[in-house]
Design a protein around this motif. Structure first.
Motif, short mmCIF file in Angstrom:
data_model
loop_
_atom_site.label_atom_id
_atom_site.label_comp_id
_atom_site.label_asym_id
_atom_site.label_seq_id
_atom_site.Cartn_x
_atom_site.Cartn_y
_atom_site.Cartn_z
N VAL A 1 50.45 104.69 15.22
CA VAL A 1 50.83 103.45 15.30
C VAL A 1 50.45 102.76 16.51
O VAL A 1 50.02 101.45 16.30
CB VAL A 1 52.68 103.32 15.52
CG1 VAL A 1 53.11 101.96 15.54
CG2 VAL A 1 53.24 103.93 14.13
N ASP A 2 50.19 103.01 17.66
CA ASP A 2 49.66 102.42 18.72
C ASP A 2 48.05 102.08 18.46
O ASP A 2 47.60 101.08 18.80
CB ASP A 2 49.59 103.31 19.99
CG ASP A 2 51.08 103.41 20.47
OD1 ASP A 2 51.98 102.76 20.20
OD2 ASP A 2 51.37 104.59 21.33
N GLU A 3 47.59 102.88 18.00
CA GLU A 3 46.28 102.51 17.33
C GLU A 3 45.97 101.46 16.32
O GLU A 3 45.08 100.53 16.47
CB GLU A 3 45.28 103.74 16.88
CG GLU A 3 43.79 103.41 16.68
CD GLU A 3 43.21 104.92 16.27
OE1 GLU A 3 41.85 104.94 16.52
OE2 GLU A 3 43.94 106.01 15.90
N ALA A 4 46.86 101.54 15.73
CA ALA A 4 46.84 100.31 14.55
C ALA A 4 47.14 99.08 15.08
O ALA A 4 46.84 97.95 14.82
CB ALA A 4 47.93 100.57 13.32
N GLY A 5 48.09 99.14 16.09
CA GLY A 5 48.64 97.80 16.64
C GLY A 5 47.18 97.42 17.57
O GLY A 5 47.32 96.22 17.64
N ALA A 6 46.51 98.39 18.17
CA ALA A 6 45.45 97.70 18.96
C ALA A 6 44.41 97.06 18.17
O ALA A 6 43.56 96.38 18.73
CB ALA A 6 44.93 99.16 19.56
N CYS A 7 44.50 97.19 16.74
CA CYS A 7 43.57 96.65 15.95
C CYS A 7 43.92 95.20 15.76
O CYS A 7 43.02 94.28 15.35
CB CYS A 7 43.45 97.23 14.40
SG CYS A 7 42.95 99.09 14.38
N ARG A 8 45.20 94.99 15.88
CA ARG A 8 45.52 93.43 15.41
C ARG A 8 44.94 92.16 16.10
O ARG A 8 44.43 91.37 15.67
CB ARG A 8 47.07 93.30 15.80
CG ARG A 8 47.70 92.06 15.11
CD ARG A 8 49.15 91.83 15.53
NE ARG A 8 50.07 93.04 15.05
CZ ARG A 8 50.46 92.83 13.82
NH1 ARG A 8 50.46 91.79 13.12
NH2 ARG A 8 51.24 93.55 13.32
N PRO A 9 44.39 92.37 17.50
CA PRO A 9 43.82 91.26 18.12
C PRO A 9 42.45 91.23 17.51
O PRO A 9 41.83 90.10 17.67
CB PRO A 9 43.85 91.64 19.54
CG PRO A 9 44.73 92.59 19.73
CD PRO A 9 45.00 93.22 18.36
N ARG A 10 41.80 92.07 17.02
CA ARG A 10 40.54 91.95 16.43
C ARG A 10 40.59 91.38 15.08
O ARG A 10 39.50 91.27 14.19
CB ARG A 10 39.80 93.25 16.57
CG ARG A 10 39.78 93.88 17.63
CD ARG A 10 39.10 95.33 17.51
NE ARG A 10 37.55 95.35 17.18
CZ ARG A 10 36.98 96.45 17.01
NH1 ARG A 10 37.46 97.88 17.16
NH2 ARG A 10 35.76 96.10 16.43
N LEU A 11 41.54 91.02 14.32
CA LEU A 11 41.80 90.83 13.18
C LEU A 11 42.09 89.39 12.91
O LEU A 11 42.77 88.76 13.77
CB LEU A 11 42.81 91.54 12.26
CG LEU A 11 42.60 93.12 12.31
CD1 LEU A 11 43.80 93.82 11.59
CD2 LEU A 11 41.53 93.40 11.49
N HIS A 12 41.48 88.56 11.85
CA HIS A 12 42.06 87.27 11.67
C HIS A 12 43.44 87.12 11.24
O HIS A 12 44.01 88.20 10.50
CB HIS A 12 41.30 86.97 10.34
CG HIS A 12 41.46 85.22 10.30
ND1 HIS A 12 42.57 84.72 9.39
CD2 HIS A 12 40.72 84.19 10.45
CE1 HIS A 12 42.45 83.52 9.22
NE2 HIS A 12 41.38 83.13 10.01
#
Length: 296
Positions: free
Chosen positions: A67-78
């Motif tokens: 879950v933490d790794e998934a959350g870290a993706c958010r800033p890189r996504l539109h």
């Protein structure tokens, strides 16, 4: 399987009168998520699992292995893509029973885990036709349509495929569907009626009645048996359901298929060549005129 439990998605399917929105400069994530979730719910039901056992709140950000790794993706996504991943159903991968995982469709395994989300090879989009890229909602609509016409079918993964082909989880890609046969037969009738209407004043003796009065199929089942046409197959279904018109030529130089076994077999010289069990031999529907046929 009670598919009546599925949500109504008519309003989100892409149609000529309901095209992709052109007033958005971002992903239409609400529409795409609805189509994505419909496909996943369809597969879930096809496996015999009640919809109430599906956690509709499990998404990319909450159901991923990390879950933490998934959350870290958010800033890189539109933001619109992040909203799509927030809204799409993505149950946790069943590591204890991997065989219970349900692929998203026959075309794709599903949304990647966070560790692989940005690792896919970059596609070279240079020199591509303008219409080679389509909005995701159009792609997902096409996949839904393939289900609705029976070209793609979902059933419990342990059940064998109808034509013996490999299944992707519950998904099966069939070579044809009954709906496609029906559509082709309907169009054949329309074509024959149009041709008959144009040649009737020219024929001698004149054509009488209509093609719809004739119940003779284009080719009888016994003839197809003699010619080793696979059963079931699209060719057999079409040739035995389409009616035989009163004229002989379907187009200049092209005849209707022979009605006798010897003639039909002679028009299929390649049927005796070696082939794999998944390869259907070609069927010559309309042989070329050899010059010994009377006109019309």
């Amino acid at each position: 399987m009670d598919f009546s439990q599925l949500p109504d998605i008519i309003s989100v399917l892409v149609r000529p009168n309901n095209p992709p929105r052109d007033d958005l400069e971002e992903m239409d994530y609400t529409r795409c998520a609805a189509l994505h979730n419909y496909l996943f719910q369809y597969a879930w039901l096809a496996e015999g699992r009640p919809l109430e056992t599906l956690d509709a709140n499990s998404s990319f950000f909450t159901g991923s292995g990390d879950v933490d790794e998934a959350g870290a993706c958010r800033p890189r996504l539109h933001p619109s893509l992040a909203a799509f991943l927030d809204t799409t159903i993505m149950p946790p991968f069943p590591f204890d029973n991997p065989h219970e995982y349900i692929p998203f469709s026959v075309f794709t395994w599903g949304i990647d885990e966070p560790s692989r989300l940005f690792e896919e090879d970059t596609a070279d989009l240079q020199n591509q036709p303008v219409d080679s890229l389509n909005p995701l909602e159009r792609l997902l609509t096409n996949w839904v349509d393939l289900i609705h016409i029976g070209k793609v079918v979902a059933s419990p993964h342990e059940e064998p495929a109808l034509f013996g082909c490999e299944k992707v989880g519950p998904w099966e890609w069939r070579p044809y569907s009954d709906a496609q046969v029906t559509t082709c037969v309907t169009e054949w009738d329309r074509l024959c009626q149009a041709i008959t209407a144009r040649i009737s004043p020219l024929s001698n003796p004149p054509l009488t009645g209509t093609d719809t009065d004739n119940l003779e199929p284009l080719v009888a089942s016994s003839v197809l048996d003699a010619a080793w046409v696979p059963d079931p197959s699209f060719a057999r279904s079409f040739l035995t359901q389409a009616r035989r018109p009163q004229f002989r030529y379907i187009a200049p130089g092209l005849l209707l298929p022979p009605v006798d076994a010897a003639g039909f077999v002679a028009a299929r010289p390649f049927s005796v060549l070696p082939r794999s069990e998944y390869t259907a031999p070609p069927v010559c529907l309309f042989p070329a005129d050899t010059g010994d046929q009377p006109p019309i």
